[in-house]
Write an enzyme that holds these catalytic residues in place. Structure first.
Site, PDB file in Angstrom:
ATOM      1  N   LEU A 190       0.833  -1.194   0.000  1.00 46.67           N
ATOM      2  CA  LEU A 190       0.000   0.000   0.000  1.00 46.67           C
ATOM      3  C   LEU A 190       0.869   1.245   0.000  1.00 46.67           C
ATOM      4  O   LEU A 190       1.747   1.404   0.844  1.00 46.67           O
ATOM      5  CB  LEU A 190      -0.909   0.007   1.235  1.00 46.67           C
ATOM      6  CG  LEU A 190      -1.864   1.205   1.329  1.00 46.67           C
ATOM      7  CD1 LEU A 190      -2.928   1.131   0.246  1.00 46.67           C
ATOM      8  CD2 LEU A 190      -2.498   1.282   2.715  1.00 46.67           C
ATOM      9  N   HIS A 191       0.638   2.135  -0.953  1.00 46.60           N
ATOM     10  CA  HIS A 191       1.444   3.352  -1.035  1.00 46.60           C
ATOM     11  C   HIS A 191       0.585   4.530  -1.462  1.00 46.60           C
ATOM     12  O   HIS A 191      -0.292   4.419  -2.321  1.00 46.60           O
ATOM     13  CB  HIS A 191       2.630   3.186  -1.990  1.00 46.60           C
ATOM     14  CG  HIS A 191       2.266   2.713  -3.352  1.00 46.60           C
ATOM     15  ND1 HIS A 191       1.990   1.386  -3.647  1.00 46.60           N
ATOM     16  CD2 HIS A 191       2.144   3.377  -4.537  1.00 46.60           C
ATOM     17  CE1 HIS A 191       1.735   1.256  -4.936  1.00 46.60           C
ATOM     18  NE2 HIS A 191       1.797   2.453  -5.504  1.00 46.60           N
ATOM     19  N   LEU A 192       0.847   5.642  -0.835  1.00 46.80           N
ATOM     20  CA  LEU A 192       0.162   6.906  -1.105  1.00 46.80           C
ATOM     21  C   LEU A 192       1.010   7.731  -2.054  1.00 46.80           C
ATOM     22  O   LEU A 192       2.210   7.895  -1.840  1.00 46.80           O
ATOM     23  CB  LEU A 192      -0.045   7.676   0.202  1.00 46.80           C
ATOM     24  CG  LEU A 192      -0.570   9.109   0.095  1.00 46.80           C
ATOM     25  CD1 LEU A 192      -2.044   9.097  -0.295  1.00 46.80           C
ATOM     26  CD2 LEU A 192      -0.380   9.853   1.417  1.00 46.80           C
TER      27      LEU A 192
END
Length: 760
Positions: free
Chosen positions: A656-658
């Site tokens: 998960l990466h923003l």
């Protein structure tokens, strides 16, 4: 004009003028307001009635009756004040910088006042559009765009700027009260100091960059900008003179279904009418199908129009329908109005309009982003009526775009054609789509005549309107600009380097091109995948996810890179910018903008947005806060940048990466349609929306439709269409149009205070 004002002022002083100057302190009144707010009228009324000698300094006439410069205004004002006369500074003066030099004029005895004509934008625009012979030539179609740009940069004056008195006027009654106050001001009179009429003195100035999930009062020093709805402003309008820049739209239409609006006239400015002033309200303008050249019975046609409009109402959201005819005595308009009123159809959603469908905005002031064409079966220019008019107004671009879509049209059918930005209809009127629709023919001189078979004819006409409205609905769904209930009305920017293995051949070319570079950088990654290769989304232990149908996700070897960095940041010190117990920050290897960061979650098993549940809410907030911190650091280095923070619905890389990405999209790595649409379609989920959805529903909405990545290339600001990435990049490098209104809500854009380019 300037000379006339000075002469008149001198005459009003008479022989006693010199004596009066000795006993009265001069007053400088800085008028603050958009074009059309009534500044010149204010000056004129006061100067006609006041016994005090006034000079009006107007930049539109300062150069011997022609437009001049700010420097000339300063010189003229200084001279008048030195002579003991009071001065009106008749400029827009909408920000502190524009007012600052005037505040330095005069000595300590000069009283400095501000009168803020903070009228609703729709009033200002309506006045500006309709006026003629304006001193500064700001009138007609371009006026709305100019006012739109100006009001978005508005900074209401404060006493701290050096004003002794500030009067705020939000409506005509308050304006007249202020006029009366200054009219009654004698040569030796003065007025009390302080702020008068301000509705919210503690409101925030900056609307664009707000701290994480912090709510801001939309009214106050920044004016009612938050409630202003923006819309695309054609590029050519951005070239209007820089002293006039703008606010919301002043489109004019009917205040009710029982009243036609003729080319923008008779606008009830106090009404929240259907044609009101919402710049970003999607609107379809359509002619009555088949009732002109195809000679369909008007009574029957009006019944079908009202029936189909009523049927379509629940799909409209905030969008609007406008039935258009050239003639003010149009029988079809009269019939439809009467029948719509009997059906209690919302006049804010459906109304009639008298005007040329190819000049609704430039002449009538009605902004319609979609227009319908009563086409012929060949979809060719020619003939007469609406078809010929639209093809002529749109130019060759429409014919070419139509050919690419379809060759011919059957009765009862419609086809949506995106209008290229090269079309005059796009640049002048703001029309983004034309919907060709073909109705039944009752004219024996035209093809496919039904010979008065109204059973078949009514069926075909009903199908034609259904096809037309369905086409409009498809545009609404695509761009998500119309529904308050659907918080995903967003052209969300794409966050990633492309889509992953789940997207199959979407990534083949890109992966092939970058594989050597990836292999070199991540040569330590095993070719054969270990136990963490697969990401089974087991919902058995997560009741909030049981209703979802997830499949096992297989990650390619290169897609493990972010996971490895998140789990072992110490091995990638050259890549990591920041690390903590919860997150790791690094530059995107293939940035799609000048500044493009990734904030990685350091949690095992949290591979993508689909894995997120309510228990991860604190982590999402932490990631957002870290992303904001880095955006603000970049803004300290370059104030012109604007950022979005968000996730891809289906990422190409595991973990998960923003994405923290600047909105310039100036990068050699932005190469194809999928790159662009992954950041500028619903595929991109804004971080603030994800947090709200997870908080309320326990999960985030995933927009993983493949069609989103295959959408046409459209500018993220003005929404103009472009055939390829090079053309799009050339356009966005200079586009100063406003961002779509949804981006200005819920803190989706982050920028330096005062630098938000929401108006253009």
């Amino acid at each position: 004009m300037e000379k006339m004002d000075i002469d008149r002022d001198t005459e009003s002083g008479g022989e006693n003028g010199a004596a009066e100057k000795k006993h009265s302190a001069a007053i400088m009144v800085v008028l603050v307001g958009a074009p059309g707010s009534g500044k010149s009228t204010f000056c004129d009324q006061v100067m006609r009635a006041s016994s005090r000698p006034w000079v009006r300094v107007c930049q539109d006439t300062i150069g011997n009756g022609k437009a001049g410069t700010k420097a000339q205004c300063l010189t003229s004002a200084a001279t008048a004040l030195k002579d003991g006369k009071s001065v009106f500074i008749d400029r827009c003066n909408l920000d502190i910088e524009q007012r600052a030099d005037f505040m330095k004029l005069g000595d300590s005895k000069v009283e400095k006042h501000a009168v803020v004509l903070d009228l609703p934008a729709k009033i200002c625009i309506s006045r500006s559009v309709k006026r003629t012979g304006h001193e500064g030539k700001l009138q007609g179609g371009k006026a709305a765009a100019v006012v739109n740009r100006m009001l978005q940069k508005k900074e209401l004056p404060k006493l701290s700027e050096g004003f002794a008195r500030i009067t705020f006027c939000q409506d005509e009654k308050e304006v007249q009260a202020a006029i009366d106050t200054y009219c009654g001001l004698g040569p030796s009179d003065s007025l009390p100091s302080g702020c008068f009429g301000q509705k919210s003195s503690n409101a925030k100035v900056q609307l664009g960059i707000m701290k994480f999930l912090k709510k801001v009062d939309p009214v106050g020093d920044a004016g009612p900008v938050a409630s202003t709805v923006q819309e695309h402003i054609p590029d050519q309008e951005n070239k209007d003179k820089n002293s006039n820049q703008g606010a919301e739209d002043g489109t004019s239409t009917s205040a009710s279904a029982s009243k036609d609006v003729k080319n923008g006239e008779d606008l009830d400015s106090s009404s929240t009418c259907a044609a009101g002033s919402s710049y970003n309200v999607p609107t379809l303008a359509f002619p009555s199908i088949s009732t002109a050249d195809f000679q369909f019975n008007l009574e029957k046609a009006s019944d079908i129009i009202v029936e189909k409009v009523e049927e379509f109402m629940n799909k409209l959201g905030s969008a609007r329908l406008a039935l258009v005819d050239l003639s003010s005595g149009s029988k079809i308009l009269s019939l439809v109005k009467t029948k719509a009123a009997k059906k209690n159809i919302d006049p804010n959603k459906f109304f009639t309009f008298v005007g040329d469908i190819t000049q609704l905005y430039s002449v009538g002031g009605l902004r319609c982003n979609v227009i319908a064409n009563a086409a012929n079966w060949r979809l060719k220019p020619g003939g007469g009526g609406t078809n010929a008019a639209i093809f002529n107004a749109a130019g060759p671009a429409l014919e070419s775009a139509t050919k690419e879509r379809i060759g011919s049209l059957a009765p009862g059918k419609a086809v949506v054609v995106p209008l290229p930005s090269s079309s005059p209809l796009f640049s002048r009127e703001g029309v983004t789509h034309v919907i060709h629709v073909l109705g039944p023919n009752m004219n024996p001189k035209r093809p496919n005549c039904l010979n008065n078979d109204y059973v078949k004819g009514c069926k075909i006409l009903s199908e034609a309107y259904s096809s037309l409205f369905d086409g409009f609905a498809s545009i609404l769904r695509t761009h998500r600009e119309f529904s308050k209930e659907n918080s995903e009305d967003q052209f969300k920017s794409q966050d990633q380097q492309g889509r992953g293995a789940q997207n199959g051949d979407q990534k083949v070319k890109r992966e092939a091109a970058f594989e050597p570079e990836r292999s070199k950088k991540y040569k330590s990654f095993p070719k054969e995948l270990g136990p963490n290769t697969k990401c089974p989304l087991d919902t058995s232990n997560n009741p909030e996810r049981k209703d979802e149908k997830h499949t096992t996700k297989t990650w390619g070897s290169w897609a493990q890179a972010l996971y490895d960095i998140a789990m072992h940041p110490e091995k990638h010190k050259n890549d990591v910018l920041d690390t903590s117990q919860d997150v790791v920050v690094l530059n995107d290897m293939y940035p799609k903008s000048q500044k493009h960061l990734l904030v990685l979650a350091r949690v095992e098993g949290l591979d993508r947005l689909a894995d997120v549940s309510k228990e991860h809410l604190p982590l999402l907030k932490t990631m957002h806060a870290v992303g904001l911190k880095w955006a603000e650091e970049f803004l300290n280095e370059n104030e012109s940048l604007i950022f979005r923070l968000g996730y891809h619905s289906v990422p190409s890389m595991r973990q998960l990466h923003l994405h923290v990405i600047s909105q310039d999209f100036n990068s050699k790595h932005l190469k194809n349609k999928k790159h662009w649409n992954s950041f500028n379609s619903l595929f991109f989920r804004d971080s603030v929306d994800v947090i709200e959805e997870v908080s309320q529903n326990g999960k985030a909405t995933l927009n993983d439709d493949e069609k989103l990545l295959a959408m046409e290339l459209r500018c993220h600001r003005c929404r103009s269409a472009h055939p390829n990435i090079p053309r799009l990049k050339a356009h966005i490098g200079s586009c100063q149009a406003p961002f779509p209104s949804f981006l200005l809500q819920n803190v989706r854009l982050v920028c330096t205070p005062g630098k938000m380019q929401i108006g253009s």
